[in-house]
Design a protein around this motif. Structure first.
Motif, mmCIF file in Angstrom:
data_model
loop_
_atom_site.group_PDB
_atom_site.id
_atom_site.type_symbol
_atom_site.label_atom_id
_atom_site.label_comp_id
_atom_site.label_asym_id
_atom_site.label_seq_id
_atom_site.Cartn_x
_atom_site.Cartn_y
_atom_site.Cartn_z
ATOM 1 N N ARG A 1 0.862 -1.240 -0.046
ATOM 2 C CA ARG A 1 0.027 0.012 0.016
ATOM 3 C C ARG A 1 1.048 1.190 0.032
ATOM 4 O O ARG A 1 1.706 1.254 0.964
ATOM 5 C CB ARG A 1 -1.024 -0.113 1.363
ATOM 6 N N ASP B 1 -3.260 3.745 -3.882
ATOM 7 C CA ASP B 1 -4.496 4.419 -3.277
ATOM 8 C C ASP B 1 -4.992 5.509 -4.381
ATOM 9 O O ASP B 1 -6.253 5.982 -4.064
ATOM 10 C CB ASP B 1 -4.264 4.886 -1.905
ATOM 11 N N ALA C 1 -14.767 1.772 -5.713
ATOM 12 C CA ALA C 1 -14.609 3.048 -4.946
ATOM 13 C C ALA C 1 -13.368 3.306 -4.548
ATOM 14 O O ALA C 1 -12.706 2.333 -3.879
ATOM 15 C CB ALA C 1 -15.502 3.025 -3.994
ATOM 16 N N PRO C 2 -12.842 4.559 -4.092
ATOM 17 C CA PRO C 2 -11.553 4.874 -3.594
ATOM 18 C C PRO C 2 -11.557 4.279 -2.178
ATOM 19 O O PRO C 2 -10.242 3.989 -1.807
ATOM 20 C CB PRO C 2 -11.445 6.218 -3.783
ATOM 21 N N ALA C 3 -12.590 4.372 -1.447
ATOM 22 C CA ALA C 3 -12.459 3.853 -0.139
ATOM 23 C C ALA C 3 -11.981 2.259 0.293
ATOM 24 O O ALA C 3 -11.698 1.774 1.171
ATOM 25 C CB ALA C 3 -13.872 4.268 0.511
ATOM 26 N N VAL C 4 -12.324 1.620 -1.036
ATOM 27 C CA VAL C 4 -12.223 -0.042 -1.014
ATOM 28 C C VAL C 4 -10.690 -0.347 -1.415
ATOM 29 O O VAL C 4 -10.219 0.058 -2.568
ATOM 30 C CB VAL C 4 -13.343 -0.616 -1.739
ATOM 31 N N GLN C 5 -9.939 -0.896 -0.610
ATOM 32 C CA GLN C 5 -8.560 -1.328 -1.059
ATOM 33 C C GLN C 5 -8.450 -2.367 -1.881
ATOM 34 O O GLN C 5 -9.045 -3.560 -1.536
ATOM 35 C CB GLN C 5 -7.876 -1.307 0.039
ATOM 36 N N MET D 1 -12.502 -3.554 2.905
ATOM 37 C CA MET D 1 -13.237 -2.488 3.233
ATOM 38 C C MET D 1 -13.803 -2.487 4.543
ATOM 39 O O MET D 1 -13.490 -3.611 5.661
ATOM 40 C CB MET D 1 -14.498 -2.600 2.393
ATOM 41 N N ASN D 2 -14.202 -1.350 5.162
ATOM 42 C CA ASN D 2 -14.447 -0.985 6.734
ATOM 43 C C ASN D 2 -15.768 -1.424 6.982
ATOM 44 O O ASN D 2 -15.739 -1.699 8.468
ATOM 45 C CB ASN D 2 -14.131 0.438 7.025
ATOM 46 N N SER D 3 -16.723 -1.694 6.207
ATOM 47 C CA SER D 3 -18.022 -1.924 6.761
ATOM 48 C C SER D 3 -18.800 -3.169 5.934
ATOM 49 O O SER D 3 -18.560 -3.102 4.606
ATOM 50 C CB SER D 3 -18.575 -0.678 6.856
ATOM 51 N N ASP E 1 -20.702 -1.283 3.045
ATOM 52 C CA ASP E 1 -19.712 -0.932 2.095
ATOM 53 C C ASP E 1 -19.931 -2.214 1.345
ATOM 54 O O ASP E 1 -19.536 -2.258 -0.155
ATOM 55 C CB ASP E 1 -18.271 -0.878 2.478
#
Length: 355
Positions: free
Chosen positions: A138, A143, A176-180, A201-203, A206
């Motif tokens: 990462r 990112d 989506a940018p928030a998804v790695q 992802m965090n949730s 998502d």
């Protein structure tokens, strides 16, 4: 004499429960290990159901300790096998490692680990050839929503230059940018044109939204109902899915726990698995008992790596510390079938280097 991976497995054996890894599976894993150097990091992928005794083997070639060079040297000193499929996999590993070790290679700063995945469907049959999984480092470019699709497609070509990689571009551009985007792989035992993709992802919301956005063909309401009790017990979620580039129905959800509460949360999570008859009590106890570490006394030359600055062999201190880690559970969902639970017994020879 330098150790091979089977020597490493022997060091771990006193902590391996036969409730998770049968003698037949351990024998097959040791046989695979005789063909490889003693890599630092890997895991036993254990099915947790009462009547599910399968174990797969995942092994990491780690860039930060120059294990790509270790593998190149090892293969150069090893004769070819009489198994065409296995030899083709070794040739691909040699090719990737040869490029990866070169600091001028475009993907050199972006590859963190090359995973070798051995799907051992039957321990009494011939040892399988590994398929390959590349885990990304990462950084700022990984990112960047504009750059990362290009990095991923370059990696697809590295894994298999016969893949129609441009077919996958719309999928990676739409993440989506928030998804790695953590990893991609080429599972040879499955659809030859499919990619294995691993996203973090965090949730759970998502994750559900991603499935909706990409027209996942499964039953979303059923999936939500089945998974919610486990998602609520998780701190991070990983999605493992095959794409062609359409999403395939069978998906894997890795349920991760915060490191400072991992044992407590793993205990609660596996208790729910037992209640839902997705894990036996014996396997739960064996999984919970894996976390810890121990020291092994050995000759300094047994464990070695290449110094990143000098490319000269260096040796682990004596004694060597081995960490044992169980940090998440994977649940595999396939429409029309019950959930499948798997536990991952990681082992790590603690060679500490800047990442």
């Amino acid at each position: 004499m330098q150790a091979d991976l089977a020597d490493y497995i022997d060091v771990l054996t006193p902590w391996l429960s036969t409730d998770l890894i049968s003698d037949d599976y351990l024998s097959r894993i040791r046989q695979i290990g005789r063909r490889l150097p003693a890599l630092s990091f890997g895991c036993f992928e254990c099915w947790l159901g009462q009547d599910q005794m399968r174990v797969d083997l995942n092994l990491a070639i780690t860039g930060k300790v120059n294990e790509h060079q270790v593998v190149i040297d090892w293969l150069a000193a090893t004769s070819d096998t009489d198994d065409a499929g296995h030899q083709a996999a070794l040739d691909k590993i040699r090719s990737i490692c040869g490029l990866w070790r070169d600091s001028r290679f475009i993907l050199h700063p972006h590859i963190k680990v090359l995973w070798l995945v051995y799907d051992i469907t039957d321990p009494l049959r011939r040892a399988p050839a590994p398929w390959l999984y590349i885990h990304f480092r990462r950084n700022r470019l990984s990112d960047d929503a504009l750059v990362r699709p290009e990095l991923v497609l370059q990696t697809v070509a590295l894994l298999n230059d016969q893949y129609p990689r441009e077919r996958f571009r719309p999928f990676f551009e739409s993440i989506a940018p928030a998804v790695q985007i953590c990893s991609i792989g080429a599972p040879t035992s499955r659809d030859k044109q499919a990619l294995r993709v691993y996203l973090m992802m965090n949730s759970f919301s998502d994750l559900l939204q991603l499935l909706i956005d990409h027209h996942w063909p499964g039953n979303l309401a059923e999936f939500n109902q089945v998974m919610s009790p486990y998602a609520d017990r998780s701190d991070l979620l990983g999605l493992s899915i095959d794409i062609t580039p359409e999403l395939q129905p069978r998906i894997g959800i890795e349920c991760w726990f915060a490191e400072d509460r991992a044992q407590e949360k793993l205990t609660d999570f596996t208790q729910q698995l037992v209640a839902d008859k997705l894990c036996s009590t014996q396997k739960r106890d064996a999984l919970l008992g894996w976390n810890g570490q121990f020291e092994v006394q050995s000759s300094p030359g047994l464990w070695s790596w290449y110094d990143p600055e000098t490319d000269a062999p260096r040796h682990d201190p004596k004694p060597t510390v081995i960490r044992r880690m169980a940090q998440y559970v994977k649940l595999t969902y396939q429409p029309g079938k019950p959930l499948l639970a798997k536990g991952y017994l990681y082992f790590d020879r603690s060679v500490r280097r800047p990442d």
